[in-house]
Design a protein around this motif. Structure first.
Motif: not given
Ligand SMILES: [Zn+2]
Length: 221
Positions: A89-118
């Motif tokens: 926000x401090x860097x004003x990279x993109x106009x704040x009016x642009x609504x963004x959707x944040x998509x985290x890079x997923x883990x494979x389900x076997x890794x997700x199971x062993x780690x418990x969270x992404x």
């Protein structure tokens, strides 16, 4: 008296150094983490897939990311996600009016199971708490269990991640008209983020760029 009793009771050991912490991490570790912050977070914000990074992958930040992932401390992810959001926000990279959707890079389900969270989802939670953007942790799936990237050359990395991601069928169609910001913990060669962006762009989904917590200092500009 009750208040002071509660204050005493609510103090937990810092997950990074075991000192008493009033926040997620103690003041000493907060300072050390701050010292890993990049002077210029927008050095890689250029080209076809720009990347915004909070800090250098070294010292206490490297340790915090390892503790987050391997010692099950998602709260460190939420904290770092908030710091990433403030810097964004401090860097004003993109106009704040642009609504963004944040998509985290997923883990494979076997890794997700062993780690418990992404860890990327924890980062996304903190980020979106600050910015009010939408978090879509289920947008992408990791359909291929890729090998560890360490020690692979760029061509091998690309091959390792080829067709690693797919768009989830459950993802709401309405969200697909949004502008996407990918989120990952560490950016090194960019292979992971490029592969994820490509899958989305093939479906004409607008990927604005990526945000990450850490990048190696050799990439610092
Ligand atoms: Zn500490």
């Amino acid at each position: 008296m009750w208040k002071s009793f509660l204050n005493l009771w609510l103090k937990f050991p810092c997950p990074l150094c075991q000192r008493t912490a009033e926040d997620v991490v103690c003041r000493y570790c907060q300072k050390k983490l701050e010292s890993c912050r990049l002077k210029n977070s927008q050095g890689l914000w250029t080209g076809d897939l720009p990347v915004f990074a909070w800090g250098r992958y070294e010292g206490q930040l490297k340790r915090a990311l390892a503790t987050l992932k391997y010692n099950h401390h998602p709260e460190i992810g939420v904290l770092l996600g908030k710091w990433l959001a403030k810097s964004w926000q401090e860097n004003n990279v993109i106009a704040p009016s642009l609504k963004l959707t944040i998509v985290p890079i997923p883990l494979h389900k076997t890794k997700l199971q062993s780690r418990g969270f992404n860890q990327a989802v924890s980062l996304g939670r903190g980020f979106c708490q600050e910015t009010g953007d939408d978090l879509e942790p289920e947008a992408l799936m990791r359909v291929k269990a890729s090998k560890a990237m360490f020690g692979l050359n760029p061509a091998q990395r690309g091959k390792n991640l080829q067709n690693a991601f797919a768009i989830s069928e459950n993802w709401q169609k309405s969200s697909k008209s949004r502008s996407i910001l990918l989120l990952d913990d560490i950016y090194t060669t960019g292979t992971t983020i490029k592969e994820a962006a490509q899958i989305l762009r093939q479906q004409n989904i607008n990927v604005v760029g990526a945000i990450v917590i850490a990048t190696p200092s050799r990439l610092e500009i």
